[in-house]
Scaffold this motif. Structure first.
Motif, short mmCIF file in Angstrom:
data_model
loop_
_atom_site.label_atom_id
_atom_site.label_comp_id
_atom_site.label_asym_id
_atom_site.label_seq_id
_atom_site.Cartn_x
_atom_site.Cartn_y
_atom_site.Cartn_z
N GLY A 8 0.38 -0.60 0.02
CA GLY A 8 0.15 -0.30 -0.39
C GLY A 8 1.13 1.22 0.30
O GLY A 8 0.32 2.54 0.15
N LYS A 9 1.78 0.91 -0.07
CA LYS A 9 3.57 2.03 -0.24
C LYS A 9 2.92 2.70 -1.51
O LYS A 9 3.11 2.54 -2.08
N PRO A 10 2.63 4.40 -1.38
CA PRO A 10 2.66 5.05 -3.10
C PRO A 10 3.76 5.71 -3.03
O PRO A 10 5.01 5.05 -2.28
N GLY A 11 3.53 5.38 -4.48
CA GLY A 11 5.43 5.69 -5.57
C GLY A 11 5.98 4.74 -5.36
O GLY A 11 7.20 4.81 -5.99
N ARG A 12 5.83 3.06 -5.61
CA ARG A 12 7.13 2.58 -5.12
C ARG A 12 7.29 2.33 -6.60
O ARG A 12 8.63 1.54 -6.35
N SER A 13 6.61 1.99 -7.57
CA SER A 13 7.47 1.80 -8.74
C SER A 13 8.07 3.30 -8.83
O SER A 13 8.58 2.36 -10.70
N LYS A 14 8.17 3.72 -8.49
CA LYS A 14 9.30 5.39 -9.08
C LYS A 14 10.45 5.65 -7.89
O LYS A 14 10.61 5.66 -8.17
N LEU A 15 10.49 4.56 -7.10
CA LEU A 15 11.42 4.97 -5.67
C LEU A 15 12.68 3.75 -6.94
O LEU A 15 12.82 2.88 -7.33
N GLN A 16 13.57 4.94 -6.32
CA GLN A 16 14.89 5.59 -7.11
C GLN A 16 15.65 5.23 -5.59
O GLN A 16 15.50 6.11 -4.63
N PHE A 17 17.03 4.64 -5.01
CA PHE A 17 18.21 5.11 -3.95
C PHE A 17 19.54 5.26 -5.37
O PHE A 17 19.72 4.27 -6.61
N PRO A 18 20.62 4.99 -4.62
CA PRO A 18 21.52 5.47 -4.89
C PRO A 18 22.44 4.10 -5.32
O PRO A 18 21.83 2.76 -4.52
N PRO A 19 23.06 3.64 -6.53
CA PRO A 19 23.38 2.57 -6.56
C PRO A 19 24.24 1.57 -5.86
O PRO A 19 24.59 0.22 -6.93
N ASP A 20 24.92 2.30 -5.31
CA ASP A 20 26.47 1.43 -4.04
C ASP A 20 25.90 0.77 -3.05
O ASP A 20 25.89 0.89 -2.10
N GLY A 21 24.36 -0.22 -3.62
CA GLY A 21 24.25 -1.34 -2.35
C GLY A 21 22.64 -1.91 -2.34
O GLY A 21 21.86 -1.18 -3.73
N PRO A 22 21.74 -2.55 -2.21
CA PRO A 22 20.66 -3.13 -2.64
C PRO A 22 19.33 -2.26 -2.10
O PRO A 22 19.71 -1.74 -0.86
#
Length: 608
Positions: free
Chosen positions: A215-229
């Motif tokens: 139910g968390k909004p915006g999951r499909s657009k979520l991004q993190f820095p690429p240096d880890g899981p």
């Protein structure tokens, strides 16, 4: 716990993937006995399922998102995985469906309750979510395409949950392979020696779990820095988003709970307890010498206390994410699972005494770290039991001049070695005790303990006081260089570490789990003992198991510090609320003199 959720929809789908020779059922709803809300899973079957063939089933149940491709979750890791296990269906820390369906297995990959596409109350590693896993295992055993035999295979979280569900004995469960997975929530993961391991919990919860809540909004657009899981790019929730106040109501937050609760007899920790002795299924526990801050202890203790007739312990080296997919390790997995799920025992797993219960990897020399090819030089040796029966537990004594030797130091008058307590949490003070060069090659393999006599000179006079002791064992090569080994994330680590909060010094000597090489603590609220300025307290410190072959001319260093030192990585204990300056700041002292012996007990292994 009642949760709010929109009306549940059924949008399961089926794809026949002839390119990869499998049938893919997406978002299959698995009914639960105690809830009207389903667990949703992806099911991968060999194409021959269309003809009515039945298969043993490998099940994973976890928080990271069954629909997030491994490549998206952690691209850097995915690109280094054995190509045989890289596919569009690959998922972080789980068996690859394309490979395993080719081996004649069905794969069920379930989203844990409250995460991914599974509605419900998010409470990781709890009794409630383990009960859901129990239902998933029994469901998998009953399906028309199932042979009725279920195996569990996965890394880390997907290993840790195996211990819990196996202890509940679900129908159809035939074998488990917990690969680098803690078995003791409190001691292995959250409170090391009673000290909060906050940094990893925060990293893990915020990047890999909370962002994947149902139910968390915006999951499909979520991004993190690429240096880890991280749970990047999860599909949005089938039933739609939930408002933030409902999301908060629908979860237990580990970053809050582990900071709030300190004792195993509080409901939070007590509700997560189970008995390893209740595990009866065949068990292959795979421990990594490099997992000195999260999983290593749990794999060893899980193996030790499991009630299984057929149980095996294997020690490996390497990073946390990659060895699971190495060709030789996959063959190990496959031979074990084939034996107990297919009745095809090519090795002798099902024959008592045929396969060695324990295999250790011997770390000799300086091969560098984070280099799988170079680590292949490490020899493996089979053993009949753990701990190794011929172990010679040998005391190495600390001396005021910071030596470390088998002989007791001569101390004519009281002395002490001091270091600043607390101080800068990012760069704590430390003292080191070093051996003379070893005169002959010496193997150390097994459990390690330390006995220290400590006191505190407080910086602030008022208030409750305590002492946090952080210890590390290091190896110095004959060339005078510290040898670093491969840590969980490929980082350089020492041999091993240990921790203890002095107020938790009470040892339950009457408990069957108390052993000379591993002091048993319950960490109950009733166990807390006072710490007063100027008083000397004897501490028996559990240090996690380790292995090293000390070469002739090599040295060992025993380090005592006021906080996390080199090799801790993201597994740090730097919470300013758990480790306040009012309680801990000042000077810590190690005392020497009559009746005040300080020593490290090392498991020396004589040659066969």
């Amino acid at each position: 716990m009642e949760v709010q959720t929109p009306p549940i929809r059924d949008i399961s789908s089926t794809i026949e993937d002839t390119e990869n020779n499998l049938i893919f059922h997406k978002n299959v709803s698995i009914p639960l006995k105690a809830s009207k809300l389903p667990i949703r899973a992806n099911v991968y079957l060999p194409l021959s399922a269309k003809s009515g063939d039945k298969f043993p089933v490998l099940v994973t149940y976890g928080p990271y998102g069954k629909d997030i491709p491994y490549e998206t979750f952690f691209n850097g890791s995915f690109n280094q995985v054995n190509p045989e296990h890289r596919s569009k269906y690959s998922c972080w820390e789980t068996p690859d469906p394309v490979f395993w369906t080719k081996q004649g297995y069905a794969i069920v990959r379930a989203d844990e309750r409250g995460l991914g596409q599974s509605p419900g109350f998010l409470d990781t590693m709890s009794k409630g979510t383990s009960e859901c896993f129990f239902d998933v295992v029994e469901w998998a055993a009953e399906q028309s395409w199932s042979s009725g035999k279920v195996g569990l295979l996965g890394i880390s979280y997907y290993a840790g949950t195996q211990w819990r569900v196996a202890a509940r004995k679900p129908k159809g469960l035939a074998a488990i392979i917990p690969w680098e997975g803690m078995s003791d929530y409190y001691r292995d993961r959250c409170q090391h020696g009673g000290i909060l391991s906050n940094k990893f919990i925060g990293f893990w919860w915020n990047r890999q779990v909370l962002v994947n809540q149902y139910g968390k909004p915006g999951r499909s657009k979520l991004q993190f820095p690429p240096d880890g899981p991280g749970a990047r790019g999860q599909e949005d929730t089938i039933e739609g988003d939930l408002p933030n106040d409902v999301l908060v109501q629908n979860r237990q937050d580990q970053t809050i709970d582990n900071a709030k609760y300190k004792f195993r007899d509080q409901d939070y920790y007590a509700s997560k307890e189970f008995k390893l002795e209740d595990i009866e299924v065949p068990l292959l526990s795979v421990a990594n010498w490099g997992g000195i801050l999260l999983h290593l202890r749990g794999n060893v203790e899980g193996y030790t206390h499991a009630g299984s007739k057929f149980k095996y312990l294997r020690f490996i080296t390497g990073r946390h994410d990659l060895p699971f997919y190495y060709k030789e390790e996959v063959e190990l997995q496959k031979s074990f699972l084939d034996a107990f799920l297919k009745g095809d025992d090519r090795v002798g797993w099902t024959q008592p005494g045929k396969v060695a219960p324990v295999t250790v990897t011997l770390r000799k020399g300086d091969v560098g770290f984070n280099d799988a090819e170079k680590e292949k030089v490490y020899e493996k040796r089979e053993e009949e039991a753990w701990p190794i029966p011929r172990t010679q537990y040998t005391n190495f004594y600390l001396s005021p001049d910071q030596g470390l030797a088998k002989s007791k130091p001569t101390v004519s008058e009281p002395a002490k070695v001091s270091y600043k307590a607390l101080g800068n949490l990012e760069k704590p003070e430390l003292v080191q005790f070093t051996t003379a060069p070893f005169e002959q090659e010496t193997e150390i393999t097994g459990h390690i303990t330390a006995h220290l006599n400590v006191s505190l000179t407080a910086e602030q006079a008022a208030g409750e006081k305590d002492i946090d002791v952080f210890v590390t064992l290091r190896y110095i090569s004959p060339e005078g260089k510290e040898v670093h080994y491969t840590g969980t994330a490929g980082d350089p680590i020492p041999l091993t570490k240990g921790w203890l909060r002095a107020s938790f010094r009470k040892v339950h000597t009457d408990n069957p789990k108390n052993r000379p090489w591993l002091p048993h603590r319950e960490y109950f609220s009733t166990d807390v003992l006072p710490v007063k300025e100027g008083e000397v307290y004897p501490l028996d410190i559990e240090i996690w198991p380790s292995n090293v072959v000390v070469e002739k001319g090599g040295k060992l260093v025993f380090e005592v510090a006021s906080g996390d030192t080199q090799g801790s990585g993201i597994f740090q204990h730097n919470s300013e609320t758990d480790r306040t300056s009012e309680k801990f700041a000042g000077q810590n002292h190690i005392h020497f003199g009559e009746g005040l012996e300080n020593y490290v007990t090392l498991p020396v292994i004589p040659p066969k």
